[in-house]
Scaffold this motif. Sequence first.
Motif, PDB file in Angstrom:
ATOM      1  N   GLU A 103       1.129   9.368  -5.311  1.00 25.13           N
ATOM      2  CA  GLU A 103       0.692  10.746  -5.000  1.00 25.13           C
ATOM      3  C   GLU A 103       1.438  11.679  -5.090  1.00 25.13           C
ATOM      4  O   GLU A 103       1.333  13.121  -5.565  1.00 25.13           O
ATOM      5  N   SER A 153       5.792   1.653   5.790  1.00 24.37           N
ATOM      6  CA  SER A 153       5.146   2.091   7.263  1.00 24.37           C
ATOM      7  C   SER A 153       5.822   1.345   8.465  1.00 24.37           C
ATOM      8  O   SER A 153       6.487   1.944   9.263  1.00 24.37           O
ATOM      9  N   THR A 158      -1.391   6.290   5.831  1.00 26.11           N
ATOM     10  CA  THR A 158      -1.874   6.803   4.750  1.00 26.11           C
ATOM     11  C   THR A 158      -2.056   8.366   4.685  1.00 26.11           C
ATOM     12  O   THR A 158      -1.733   9.086   4.076  1.00 26.11           O
ATOM     13  N   HIS A 202       0.865  -1.194  -0.127  1.00 25.81           N
ATOM     14  CA  HIS A 202      -0.040   0.090   0.013  1.00 25.81           C
ATOM     15  C   HIS A 202       0.897   1.273  -0.057  1.00 25.81           C
ATOM     16  O   HIS A 202       0.393   2.345  -0.117  1.00 25.81           O
ATOM     17  N   SER A 203       2.303   1.298   0.370  1.00 19.91           N
ATOM     18  CA  SER A 203       3.158   2.277   0.160  1.00 19.91           C
ATOM     19  C   SER A 203       3.040   2.766  -1.312  1.00 19.91           C
ATOM     20  O   SER A 203       3.611   3.965  -1.525  1.00 19.91           O
ATOM     21  N   THR A 206       5.241   9.235   9.650  1.00 15.95           N
ATOM     22  CA  THR A 206       3.712   9.408   9.226  1.00 15.95           C
ATOM     23  C   THR A 206       3.010   9.621  10.454  1.00 15.95           C
ATOM     24  O   THR A 206       2.053  10.459  10.512  1.00 15.95           O
ATOM     25  N   MET A 234       0.832   3.801  -2.789  1.00 20.07           N
ATOM     26  CA  MET A 234      -0.108   5.033  -2.783  1.00 20.07           C
ATOM     27  C   MET A 234       0.519   6.222  -2.737  1.00 20.07           C
ATOM     28  O   MET A 234       0.464   7.252  -3.428  1.00 20.07           O
ATOM     29  N   MET A 235       1.676   6.210  -1.772  1.00 17.70           N
ATOM     30  CA  MET A 235       2.264   7.628  -1.906  1.00 17.70           C
ATOM     31  C   MET A 235       3.219   7.981  -2.914  1.00 17.70           C
ATOM     32  O   MET A 235       3.617   9.084  -3.327  1.00 17.70           O
TER      33      MET A 235
END
Length: 264
Positions: A56, A120, A196, A49-50, A173, A52-53
Amino acid sequence: MSVTKLYLEKGKEIISVIGEQESKIQEVAQLFAQSILNGRMVHLFGSGHSRMMVEEMWPRYGSFPGFNPIVELSLSFHNLVVGANGQRQAMFLENVSGLAARILRNFDTSPQDSALVISSSGCNVVPIEMAEEFRKRNIKVVALVSKLHLEGSTSKKSDGKKLTDFADYVLDTGAPLGDAMIYLDGLDSPVAPGSTLGGVMLINCIKAEVAKILHENGKSPKVLSSGKIVGEKRAVDLFESAYDEHAHLMAKLYQNVGNNSGEN
């Protein structure tokens, strides 16, 4: 308090953690901006899911060229959840030693480049080895992690080292151990993660700071913009010129692949 209000309160705590890192964010932005001013790129990597950054940062509205998004589908395409290309495989692969080196073998990097590695926990093998490989190439590394989650987790790398062991800068984060932030009565597993939220805020703070530096140094970024803001023709021109600039920058990363490495 409703769970919505509770999550928003937790979000305010994350905003506070991000705000406390302003000076470090500006240092990272200087590093990244210098790579772009030198005609080079900032490499972005995150598994799971990292990813997504990574996306972004670039390419999306309000972003600009200068970033190389390394999104390895085998590590991040798990929408099917089970079956072929499922989550089990992705989670297995992100702990396969040697994969990071194989990925970076595709690029002709330079010490003028810089890198952002997102994880994360900071404890999975591929992100750690990605940072280690960048370091071997004399590229400065920024790690984006959840500090509390990293400190409470055990590295899956054989030598016990974590992502932060190969980072020149570390950004937090603000998410808690385990990431999820909301506990419900009678349910032992918390829900609604926060990494996130904090990660996206860090990315966009960095993005804004980098844009400011580039603009002040006579290299105004070609920002992907909405026609509702800049006019439809201007928006099309910006998209086309931004994609062209990205292509020219990427061409440099392939220009001499293998010429100096002695690898096949």
